[in-house]
Design a protein around this motif. Structure first.
Motif, PDB file in Angstrom:
ATOM      1  N   CYS A 562      -6.867  -9.014  -1.803  1.00 19.84           N
ATOM      2  CA  CYS A 562      -6.600  -8.044  -0.648  1.00 19.84           C
ATOM      3  C   CYS A 562      -6.979  -6.785  -0.192  1.00 19.84           C
ATOM      4  CB  CYS A 562      -4.959  -7.623  -0.746  1.00 19.84           C
ATOM      5  SG  CYS A 562      -3.894  -8.353  -1.268  1.00 19.84           S
ATOM      6  N   LEU A 590       3.339  -4.121  -3.864  1.00 19.95           N
ATOM      7  CA  LEU A 590       2.335  -5.172  -4.034  1.00 19.95           C
ATOM      8  C   LEU A 590       3.151  -5.417  -5.248  1.00 19.95           C
ATOM      9  CD1 LEU A 590      -1.141  -4.705  -4.181  1.00 19.95           C
ATOM     10  CD2 LEU A 590      -0.129  -6.491  -2.440  1.00 19.95           C
ATOM     11  N   VAL A 628       3.840 -10.758   0.822  1.00 16.01           N
ATOM     12  CA  VAL A 628       2.607 -10.003   1.179  1.00 16.01           C
ATOM     13  C   VAL A 628       2.632  -8.965   2.404  1.00 16.01           C
ATOM     14  CG1 VAL A 628      -0.124  -9.008   0.345  1.00 16.01           C
ATOM     15  CG2 VAL A 628       1.405  -9.905  -1.312  1.00 16.01           C
ATOM     16  N   ASP A 629       2.489  -9.888   2.625  1.00 12.94           N
ATOM     17  CA  ASP A 629       2.248  -9.774   4.599  1.00 12.94           C
ATOM     18  C   ASP A 629       3.373  -8.451   4.722  1.00 12.94           C
ATOM     19  OD1 ASP A 629      -0.490 -10.737   4.273  1.00 12.94           O
ATOM     20  OD2 ASP A 629       0.684 -12.694   5.562  1.00 12.94           O
ATOM     21  N   THR A 647      -3.566  -5.428   6.034  1.00  5.70           N
ATOM     22  CA  THR A 647      -3.760  -5.477   5.045  1.00  5.70           C
ATOM     23  C   THR A 647      -4.834  -7.134   4.816  1.00  5.70           C
ATOM     24  OG1 THR A 647      -4.666  -6.686   2.270  1.00  5.70           O
ATOM     25  CG2 THR A 647      -2.367  -7.089   3.341  1.00  5.70           C
ATOM     26  N   SER A 648      -5.788  -7.534   4.538  1.00  5.27           N
ATOM     27  CA  SER A 648      -6.935  -8.966   4.928  1.00  5.27           C
ATOM     28  C   SER A 648      -6.611  -9.640   3.689  1.00  5.27           C
ATOM     29  CB  SER A 648      -8.404  -8.919   4.649  1.00  5.27           C
ATOM     30  OG  SER A 648      -8.945  -8.100   6.606  1.00  5.27           O
ATOM     31  N   THR A 649      -6.383 -10.508   3.756  1.00  7.79           N
ATOM     32  CA  THR A 649      -5.287 -11.663   2.736  1.00  7.79           C
ATOM     33  C   THR A 649      -6.382 -12.777   2.573  1.00  7.79           C
ATOM     34  OG1 THR A 649      -3.654 -10.888   2.724  1.00  7.79           O
ATOM     35  CG2 THR A 649      -3.479 -11.982   0.674  1.00  7.79           C
ATOM     36  N   MET A 676     -10.677 -13.529   1.938  1.00 11.63           N
ATOM     37  CA  MET A 676      -9.976 -12.538   2.280  1.00 11.63           C
ATOM     38  C   MET A 676     -11.296 -11.817   3.495  1.00 11.63           C
ATOM     39  SD  MET A 676     -11.134  -8.865   2.453  1.00 11.63           S
ATOM     40  CE  MET A 676     -12.167  -9.144   1.331  1.00 11.63           C
ATOM     41  N   SER A 689      -2.006 -16.300   6.059  1.00  7.84           N
ATOM     42  CA  SER A 689      -2.841 -15.934   5.157  1.00  7.84           C
ATOM     43  C   SER A 689      -3.851 -16.927   5.006  1.00  7.84           C
ATOM     44  CB  SER A 689      -2.790 -15.207   3.811  1.00  7.84           C
ATOM     45  OG  SER A 689      -2.647 -13.985   4.543  1.00  7.84           O
TER      46      SER A 689
END
Length: 694
Positions: A562, A590, A628-629, A647-649, A676, A689
């Motif tokens: 992440c 998280l 998480v998203d 967040t980018s995962t 990611m 993701s």
């Protein structure tokens, strides 16, 4: 080891000569080391030259440098010798202090104060220190002949500072040299700011982390110091050892130790690097608690029960160390105090050979104990031999619960041991414990007297007499050690002598518990992020490797990577304090989002990772990704302001047994990072993701 040569000037630290010995040994073997010493004509052994407490003259240093280049057949050998100092045995305390300063810039800015810890024949000035550049002026004192070899070594040594932080060595431009007729040597340094993903370096391992390696060395050094000190059987042996080993904890040109004599009278004093005429005055000021100047690092040599005296590492006015040397010297002084406790006890009990041997065994066991459970077990095992009791236990105090619980016990049958281990003594219910918390004094216990809870416990244990001594760290109550006798076995055993011996063990146990907790703190700091408390990259990689090694057929291991979106904007608009608070809140969300048994780690900056050790297959990671998203769906509140941060995962999954665990762990991290990155640099539709399976 103390130098055997009389009159040798104290101008070069054993750190420098030790690096030379290590470098020559690595390059050409032991025979080359002996040949170097022979050609240099030095009156020291290789072992003596490797001790930080062995100081030699400038002339000896240059002769050693010259001989080393001749033996190695490399006239330029001094630069790589300095540049490879980390790999060739740089003092672990120095590495930790340097690493704790945070950046190469801060280290270079402090170097002039610390130069005298390595050499007293030159002066250093920092002319400029920027984020990635520095200019340093280095001048040999009048009366000494400059050597190009010394200059090469200095250039190599200062170039390696960034490597302590995981960066490439600094580039050094040296156009002005004293050997070429200039007034001083001037070094222009430049280095890269940082490496974003250290694991991408080919062949990188956790063992290559300088800080982690130094921490491991420091732990071993603390354990070795304790063993070495307690090996001394009298004060004439132990006092010099304390001073000699102090040089491994804190580098300084001089040391002074003063402790109380066992039978009273004048204090016992040992020093190194001080003129004899200065020792009496400094000793009086040291014991009086007077200020010895800004260059002095002073600590008490104190156990839980007794202050033996004081230990000082002395720098010249205006000079000093690289950081918080006091904490390291204090940790070492605890070992010195334990050694003095033991030796002074032996001074009064020479005829008790068996018990003295048991005390030594205990001291050795405590020196090797690496954590609180093993420390308690070592103490409990030793008590019957030292005190002459049938059963013994160590109970630790839990201040939050207000209760004592058993950490280790010996000598009881299995059923009674179960009773002991499952019994919790609460201060509010046991008057004897409440009284001990108040006056910190031992208690003699019997099943025929005292409070009802204590009578019931002693009866269920089959104990007729017992004595409990508090474990104290200063005024802090740590717990108790107990010695007890089975019914019909005591014979009035609880007398003043038994109590005195139990107190002695309690003092050692208190010191050992403090040491064990210090080591646990060091290990925790080495493997956890200080801001969030999450596992750092080192511990995350270890857990990933462990999970891969244990994955069975039909199961999989996943890594979720992440990277926060708009984190820089938070720092820029709300400040770094808000950025730190955001990272803490992210870590909390998280941890709440993942499954029991998953590991959330902070790898660097705003990069987090989640280890998924138990997956039925690649698709099982989707549910974790979704949670998480969802954790980022609600705004974060920073100083009362709602802030949207996404967040980018990326995910990577490995199924089935793994042969090369290290390589697969490395690949999983790279794949998750790459996934990611792709996710971050594309328009993200409202879909799960991306995932990459390997």
């Amino acid at each position: 080891m103390a130098p055997r040569a009389g009159g040798e000037a104290r101008e070069t630290s054993g750190v420098t000569t030790g690096l030379l010995v290590s470098y020559v040994r690595e390059r050409a073997g032991e025979a080359a080391v002996e040949e170097t010493l022979r050609r240099a004509g030095v009156p020291f052994t290789a072992e003596e030259l490797s001790e930080p407490s062995t100081w030699t003259s400038y002339d000896t240093r240059i002769r050693l440098f010259t001989a080393a280049t001749e033996v190695l057949g490399d006239p330029d050998a001094m630069f790589p010798m300095g540049a490879e100092a980390l790999r060739n045995g740089m003092n672990a305390a120095v590495v930790l202090l340097v690493r704790a300063m945070g950046t190469p810039r801060q280290v270079y800015a402090r170097l002039p104060r610390a130069v005298a810890n390595f050499s007293t024949t030159s002066t250093m000035q920092v002319l400029e220190a920027g984020a990635t550049t520095a200019t340093i002026r280095y001048q040999l004192h009048e009366g000494y002949v400059h050597s190009r070899l010394d200059c090469d070594y200095a250039r190599g040594l200062i170039s390696m500072v960034p490597t302590v932080f995981g960066l490439a060595p600094a580039q050094v431009v040296h156009e002005e040299c004293e050997s070429s007729g200039y007034e001083a040597c001037v070094y222009h340094l430049s280095w890269d700011r940082r490496q974003r993903l250290p694991w991408r370096r080919r062949g990188a391992t956790t063992a290559a982390d300088p800080e982690l390696a130094a921490l491991r060395i420091q732990v071993r050094s603390l354990q070795s110091a304790a063993t070495d000190l307690v090996d001394g059987v009298d004060l004439d042996t132990v006092l010099p050892r304390i001073v000699e080993r102090a040089a491994a904890a804190v580098l300084a040109p001089a040391y002074l130790l003063a402790v109380s004599a066992p039978a009273g009278g004048a204090p016992l004093v040992h020093s190194a690097g001080l003129p004899d005429a200065d020792v009496p005055g400094l000793t009086a000021r040291l014991l009086a608690g007077e200020d010895l100047g800004p260059g002095a690092v002073v600590v008490d040599v104190r156990s839980a029960r007794r202050t033996h005296g004081r230990l000082a590492a002395l720098h010249r006015p205006g000079e000093g160390g690289l950081g918080d040397e006091r904490a390291m010297l204090a940790a070492y002084a605890g070992h010195a105090a334990a050694a003095l406790d033991l030796v002074m006890a032996l001074e009064g009990s020479r005829l008790e050979t068996r018990r003295a041997g048991a005390l030594l065994d205990l001291a050795h066991g405590l020196a090797q104990a690496a954590d609180v459970p093993s420390t308690c077990a070592t103490v409990a095992r030793a008590l019957p031999s030292i005190v002459g009791c049938d059963n013994a236990a160590v109970m630790l105090w839990d201040p939050a619960a207000g209760a004592l619980s058993t950490a280790a016990t010996v000598g009881l049958p299995a059923d009674r041991e179960t009773v002991m281990r499952t019994t919790s003594l609460r201060a509010e219910e046991v008057p004897e414990l409440l009284g001990m918390l108040s006056d910190r004094e031992p208690r003699v216990l019997s099943p025929t007297g005292g409070s009802a809870p204590m009578r019931r416990l002693l009866t269920s244990l089959g104990v007729s007499d017992a004595v409990a001594v508090p474990l104290l760290a200063g005024s802090t109550f740590l717990g108790v050690v107990t010695a007890s006798w089975s019914e019909g076995q005591s014979g009035g055993a609880v007398d003043a002598d038994v109590l005195a011996r139990l107190r002695g063990v309690g003092d050692q146990a208190s010191t050992a518990l403090q040491k064990a907790r210090l080591l646990e703190t060091v290990r925790h700091q080495a493997t956890h992020d200080a801001l969030t408390g999450l596992p750092n990259r080192v511990l995350f990689r270890e857990r990933l490797a462990t999970a891969l090694a244990a994955v069975p057929d039909g199961s999989a291991v996943g890594v979720l990577f992440c990277d926060l979106d708009r984190f820089k904007a938070v720092n820029d608009t709300l400040g770094h304090a808000a950025g730190d608070e955001l990272l803490r809140q992210v870590s909390a969300r998280l941890r709440a989002a993942v499954r029991p048994g998953d590991t959330v780690g902070r790898l660097s900056g705003d990069e987090f990772a989640v280890l998924l050790p138990r997956l039925g297959g690649p698709a099982d990671a989707d549910s974790v990704v979704a949670r998480v998203d969802e954790a980022f769906a609600e705004p974060f509140r920073l100083d009362g302001t709602p802030v949207d941060v996404g967040t980018s995962t990326g995910v990577a999954v490995r199924s089935g047994p793994v042969a090369d665990v290290a390589a697969v762990a490395e690949q999983l991290l790279r794949d998750a990072d790459a996934a990611m990155y792709r996710h971050k640099h594309r328009d993200r539709p409202p879909a799960p993701s991306p995932r990459q399976a390997t």
